[in-house]
Write an enzyme that holds these catalytic residues in place. Structure first.
Site, PDB file in Angstrom:
ATOM      1  N   LYS A  22     -10.106  56.811 -15.586  1.00  9.11           N
ATOM      2  CA  LYS A  22     -11.040  55.750 -15.999  1.00  9.11           C
ATOM      3  C   LYS A  22     -10.795  55.357 -17.448  1.00  9.11           C
ATOM      4  O   LYS A  22     -10.688  54.178 -17.780  1.00  9.11           O
ATOM      5  CB  LYS A  22     -12.484  56.247 -15.831  1.00  9.11           C
ATOM      6  CG  LYS A  22     -13.518  55.377 -16.540  1.00  9.11           C
ATOM      7  CD  LYS A  22     -14.930  55.852 -16.301  1.00  9.11           C
ATOM      8  CE  LYS A  22     -15.528  56.703 -17.379  1.00  9.11           C
ATOM      9  NZ  LYS A  22     -15.732  56.052 -18.677  1.00  9.11           N
ATOM     10  N   ASN A  23     -10.720  56.368 -18.305  1.00  9.54           N
ATOM     11  CA  ASN A  23     -10.654  56.062 -19.737  1.00  9.54           C
ATOM     12  C   ASN A  23      -9.297  55.502 -20.170  1.00  9.54           C
ATOM     13  O   ASN A  23      -9.179  54.967 -21.271  1.00  9.54           O
ATOM     14  CB  ASN A  23     -11.016  57.291 -20.568  1.00  9.54           C
ATOM     15  CG  ASN A  23     -12.495  57.617 -20.463  1.00  9.54           C
ATOM     16  OD1 ASN A  23     -13.257  56.852 -19.869  1.00  9.54           O
ATOM     17  ND2 ASN A  23     -12.901  58.742 -21.030  1.00  9.54           N
ATOM     18  N   CYS A 116     -23.253  54.642 -20.883  1.00  6.82           N
ATOM     19  CA  CYS A 116     -24.078  55.845 -20.763  1.00  6.82           C
ATOM     20  C   CYS A 116     -25.019  56.011 -21.938  1.00  6.82           C
ATOM     21  O   CYS A 116     -24.656  55.752 -23.079  1.00  6.82           O
ATOM     22  CB  CYS A 116     -23.175  57.076 -20.741  1.00  6.82           C
ATOM     23  SG  CYS A 116     -22.489  57.432 -19.145  1.00  6.82           S
ATOM     24  N   ARG A 121     -24.704  55.017 -29.985  1.00  7.46           N
ATOM     25  CA  ARG A 121     -23.248  54.807 -30.003  1.00  7.46           C
ATOM     26  C   ARG A 121     -22.918  53.558 -30.800  1.00  7.46           C
ATOM     27  O   ARG A 121     -22.758  52.473 -30.250  1.00  7.46           O
ATOM     28  CB  ARG A 121     -22.706  54.741 -28.571  1.00  7.46           C
ATOM     29  CG  ARG A 121     -22.887  56.052 -27.858  1.00  7.46           C
ATOM     30  CD  ARG A 121     -22.442  55.986 -26.423  1.00  7.46           C
ATOM     31  NE  ARG A 121     -21.014  56.175 -26.266  1.00  7.46           N
ATOM     32  CZ  ARG A 121     -20.427  56.304 -25.074  1.00  7.46           C
ATOM     33  NH1 ARG A 121     -21.132  56.266 -23.987  1.00  7.46           N
ATOM     34  NH2 ARG A 121     -19.121  56.481 -24.997  1.00  7.46           N
ATOM     35  N   LEU A 125     -17.112  51.254 -36.546  1.00 12.15           N
ATOM     36  CA  LEU A 125     -15.682  51.494 -36.795  1.00 12.15           C
ATOM     37  C   LEU A 125     -14.820  50.430 -36.121  1.00 12.15           C
ATOM     38  O   LEU A 125     -13.782  50.027 -36.648  1.00 12.15           O
ATOM     39  CB  LEU A 125     -15.274  52.888 -36.313  1.00 12.15           C
ATOM     40  CG  LEU A 125     -16.025  54.045 -36.985  1.00 12.15           C
ATOM     41  CD1 LEU A 125     -15.728  55.369 -36.290  1.00 12.15           C
ATOM     42  CD2 LEU A 125     -15.642  54.129 -38.466  1.00 12.15           C
ATOM     43  N   ASP A 305     -16.663  65.100 -22.499  1.00 12.86           N
ATOM     44  CA  ASP A 305     -16.856  64.620 -21.126  1.00 12.86           C
ATOM     45  C   ASP A 305     -16.825  65.749 -20.086  1.00 12.86           C
ATOM     46  O   ASP A 305     -17.070  65.498 -18.905  1.00 12.86           O
ATOM     47  CB  ASP A 305     -15.787  63.576 -20.763  1.00 12.86           C
ATOM     48  CG  ASP A 305     -16.092  62.218 -21.375  1.00 12.86           C
ATOM     49  OD1 ASP A 305     -17.148  62.072 -22.009  1.00 12.86           O
ATOM     50  OD2 ASP A 305     -15.264  61.302 -21.218  1.00 12.86           O
ATOM     51  N   ARG A 397     -19.829  55.517 -11.388  1.00 11.31           N
ATOM     52  CA  ARG A 397     -19.181  54.775 -12.480  1.00 11.31           C
ATOM     53  C   ARG A 397     -17.793  55.342 -12.780  1.00 11.31           C
ATOM     54  O   ARG A 397     -16.915  54.624 -13.244  1.00 11.31           O
ATOM     55  CB  ARG A 397     -20.020  54.887 -13.765  1.00 11.31           C
ATOM     56  CG  ARG A 397     -21.222  53.959 -13.820  1.00 11.31           C
ATOM     57  CD  ARG A 397     -21.795  53.926 -15.227  1.00 11.31           C
ATOM     58  NE  ARG A 397     -20.705  53.971 -16.175  1.00 11.31           N
ATOM     59  CZ  ARG A 397     -20.693  54.660 -17.304  1.00 11.31           C
ATOM     60  NH1 ARG A 397     -21.747  55.351 -17.670  1.00 11.31           N
ATOM     61  NH2 ARG A 397     -19.651  54.645 -18.087  1.00 11.31           N
TER      62      ARG A 397
HETATM   63  C1  UD1 Z   1     -14.561  57.473 -25.275  1.00 12.33           C
HETATM   64  C2  UD1 Z   1     -14.632  57.703 -23.793  1.00 12.33           C
HETATM   65  C3  UD1 Z   1     -15.791  58.613 -23.471  1.00 12.33           C
HETATM   66  C4  UD1 Z   1     -15.687  59.901 -24.272  1.00 12.33           C
HETATM   67  C5  UD1 Z   1     -15.490  59.595 -25.757  1.00 12.33           C
HETATM   68  C6  UD1 Z   1     -15.218  60.842 -26.588  1.00 12.33           C
HETATM   69  C7  UD1 Z   1     -13.728  55.664 -22.843  1.00 12.33           C
HETATM   70  C8  UD1 Z   1     -13.981  54.443 -22.021  1.00 12.33           C
HETATM   71  N1  UD1 Z   1     -14.805  56.432 -23.108  1.00 12.33           N
HETATM   72  O1  UD1 Z   1     -15.788  56.845 -25.641  1.00 12.33           O
HETATM   73  O2  UD1 Z   1     -15.742  58.909 -22.073  1.00 12.33           O
HETATM   74  O3  UD1 Z   1     -16.892  60.609 -24.123  1.00 12.33           O
HETATM   75  O4  UD1 Z   1     -14.395  58.699 -25.933  1.00 12.33           O
HETATM   76  O5  UD1 Z   1     -14.098  61.503 -26.122  1.00 12.33           O
HETATM   77  O6  UD1 Z   1     -12.605  55.974 -23.196  1.00 12.33           O
HETATM   78  N2  UD1 Z   1     -18.681  56.301 -33.327  1.00 12.33           N
HETATM   79  C9  UD1 Z   1     -19.200  55.701 -34.440  1.00 12.33           C
HETATM   80  N3  UD1 Z   1     -18.834  54.400 -34.709  1.00 12.33           N
HETATM   81  C10 UD1 Z   1     -17.976  53.692 -33.918  1.00 12.33           C
HETATM   82  C11 UD1 Z   1     -17.443  54.333 -32.780  1.00 12.33           C
HETATM   83  C12 UD1 Z   1     -17.806  55.647 -32.500  1.00 12.33           C
HETATM   84  O7  UD1 Z   1     -19.979  56.306 -35.166  1.00 12.33           O
HETATM   85  O8  UD1 Z   1     -17.691  52.523 -34.231  1.00 12.33           O
HETATM   86  C13 UD1 Z   1     -19.083  57.694 -32.991  1.00 12.33           C
HETATM   87  C14 UD1 Z   1     -19.842  57.745 -31.672  1.00 12.33           C
HETATM   88  O9  UD1 Z   1     -21.215  57.458 -31.860  1.00 12.33           O
HETATM   89  C15 UD1 Z   1     -19.611  59.175 -31.249  1.00 12.33           C
HETATM   90  C16 UD1 Z   1     -18.198  59.458 -31.746  1.00 12.33           C
HETATM   91  O10 UD1 Z   1     -17.934  58.463 -32.743  1.00 12.33           O
HETATM   92  O11 UD1 Z   1     -20.504  60.034 -31.891  1.00 12.33           O
HETATM   93  C17 UD1 Z   1     -17.132  59.405 -30.674  1.00 12.33           C
HETATM   94  O12 UD1 Z   1     -17.081  58.128 -30.117  1.00 12.33           O
HETATM   95  P1  UD1 Z   1     -15.749  57.485 -29.543  1.00 12.33           P
HETATM   96  O13 UD1 Z   1     -14.611  58.418 -29.734  1.00 12.33           O
HETATM   97  O14 UD1 Z   1     -15.631  56.107 -30.086  1.00 12.33           O
HETATM   98  O15 UD1 Z   1     -16.072  57.393 -28.005  1.00 12.33           O
HETATM   99  P2  UD1 Z   1     -15.929  56.143 -27.060  1.00 12.33           P
HETATM  100  O16 UD1 Z   1     -14.674  55.410 -27.347  1.00 12.33           O
HETATM  101  O17 UD1 Z   1     -17.209  55.387 -27.020  1.00 12.33           O
END
Ligand code: UD1
Length: 427
Positions: A22-23, A116, A121, A125, A305, A397
């Site tokens: 998925k990811n 989710c 979230r 960044l 995850d 999902r």
């Molecule tokens: C992706 C995965 C998700 C997995 C996560 C962490 C996909 C579609 N989803 O989610 O399944 O749980 O990686 O391995 O690939 N953060 C910020 N600012 C930002 C972006 C992120 O503060 O702009 C924080 C988030 O709140 C969180 C952490 O960074 O605490 C990790 O988030 P991130 O690595 O971005 O996860 P996702 O890409 O949303």
């Protein structure tokens, strides 16, 4: 809404072919917008998040069709830079589209993403990265409006190795003028898969899988045939099923390395783990033992995850285990549901203290999010009696017909679609 009734007590054994990731699939689907030629994707999982992403791509003007086991996305007809509100609200990954829509149309208009509910979230960044690439961003009326004329390569330093932000910046930079360097990039295997896809389409990306990713902008990509990598999280979930139910299970089509942190935990629980180049077998060995301390970290650390599923397993282990969630702040809602099934756990801030119990019992529980829902399905398989999982559509999902996979391994799931009175028993 879909509810599942899981019949507890069966020992699940057999073979599960790994589904597509998925990811990896979601950002690759977003990347198809960069290419004005048809792209043929193999092993793209048939799951709700992918269906939603495809609907969004169609609303942007792309043509999507399935042919046997291939998914063909043709973005030659794409003509709309405005992301639909309702669909994007359901899917956090719609945020990846910001970078690719911007690269394609020099403008993008998107609502804040959904997905989710596992914590606050933010997308700061993602936006910071796009701004570094010369995008102008206005946040008004709950929408994000970006424009760029043109996107220019730059050095982007991420404060945290966010998976999504790294991917979004890679997508925006693929067609930008000049070179982009992402420092403190996330190193997840799915980012390597996105790089493989982009390179297969003629873009120039290197360094994925390390903290420094370098993208040399290319004006135009070309179509390709691409096989999406196996899903390490879905595979890991099924390997935990073996440990949870006392079974013997092999996942095929899976490189063991990306699931190694999980395999180490399963060995510590007492399971027998057999790694082959292209498959992993886990055989339970009596009641699992507690594993002391586990904390989630960005790759190659223990994946957030798989934390809920591990928490389920440790709920039946002998002894006390401690699990700290460092990635998302609100990812223990399944622990509260597990208590309804007789589990003993206490949450202190970001840490769960789990005292294993020999037995769990069926109960009515709620899947608050995708992986939390999978964790409840695991507990239901072990529990005495039936477990009803409300909002099991959240599990769909990310897992390709988990009910059928469970049935193929000797378990029983009864699926009820609310509203249409449909009931389907899979065993
Ligand atoms: C992706 C995965 C998700 C997995 C996560 C962490 C996909 C579609 N989803 O989610 O399944 O749980 O990686 O391995 O690939 N953060 C910020 N600012 C930002 C972006 C992120 O503060 O702009 C924080 C988030 O709140 C969180 C952490 O960074 O605490 C990790 O988030 P991130 O690595 O971005 O996860 P996702 O890409 O949303």
């Amino acid at each position: 809404m879909s509810n599942w009734i899981i019949r507890g007590g069966a020992v699940l054994s057999g073979t599960v072919p790994a589904q597509g990731s998925k990811n990896a699939a979601l950002p690759i689907l977003a990347a198809t917008l960069l290419i004005e030629e048809p792209v043929r994707l193999l092993n793209c999982p048939a799951i709700r998040d992918v269906d939603n992403m495809l609907k969004i791509l169609e609303s942007l003007g792309c043509t999507v069709k399935r042919e046997a086991d291939a998914l063909i996305v043709d973005s030659r007809t794409a003509d709309n830079p405005v992301l639909p509100t309702a669909l994007s609200g359901e899917l956090r990954s719609s945020i990846f589209l910001l970078g690719s829509v911007l690269a394609r149309f020099s403008e993008a208009d998107a609502p804040y993403p959904g997905g989710c509910e596992i914590g606050n979230r933010p997308i700061d960044l993602h936006l910071l990265g796009l701004k570094r690439l010369n995008a102008t961003i206005r946040e008004t009326g709950g929408r994000i409006r970006c424009s760029a004329a043109p996107l220019l390569g730059a050095v982007v330093d991420l404060d945290y190795p966010s998976v999504g932000a790294t991917e979004n910046i890679m997508l925006a930079a693929a067609k930008a003028e000049g070179q982009t360097t992402i420092r403190n990039a996330a190193c997840e295997p799915e980012i390597v898969d996105l790089q493989r896809f982009l390179c297969a389409c003629g873009f120039r990306v290197r360094g994925a899988g390390t903290p420094t990713v370098v993208i040399d902008g290319v004006q135009k990509g070309h179509g390709t045939v691409f096989r999406v990598m196996p899903d390490r999280i879905a595979a890991g979930t099924y390997l935990i099923v073996a440990a949870m139910t006392g079974g013997d299970l092999t996942v095929t089509g899976l490189d063991p390395e990306p699931v190694d942190t999980l395999l180490l935990k399963l060995s510590a629980c007492g399971c027998r783990v057999d790694r082959k180049t292209d498959s992993v077998r886990v055989k339970a060995n009596g009641r699992p033992k507690a594993v002391g301390f586990t904390e989630t970290r960005p790759y190659p650390g223990f994946p957030t995850d798989l934390q809920p599923q591990l928490t389920s397993l440790l709920s039946r282990a002998e002894g006390t285990s401690v699990v700290t969630e460092n990635v998302f702040e609100n990812r223990f809602r399944h622990a509260q549901e597990l208590r309804k099934m007789g589990a003993e756990n206490r949450i202190v801030d970001r840490t769960a203290i789990i005292t294993g119990v020999p037995r769990l019992h069926g109960a009515c529980v709620t899947a608050h999010d995708l992986r939390g829902g999978a964790a409840l399905a695991l507990a239901g398989l072990f529990a005495e009696g039936d477990t009803e999982i409300l909002h099991a559509e959240r599990i769909e999902r990310g897992y390709e017909r988990m009910d059928r996979v469970i049935a193929s391994l000797g378990g029983t799931v009864i699926r009820k679609e609310e509203g249409i009175g449909e009931e389907e028993k899979t065993r």
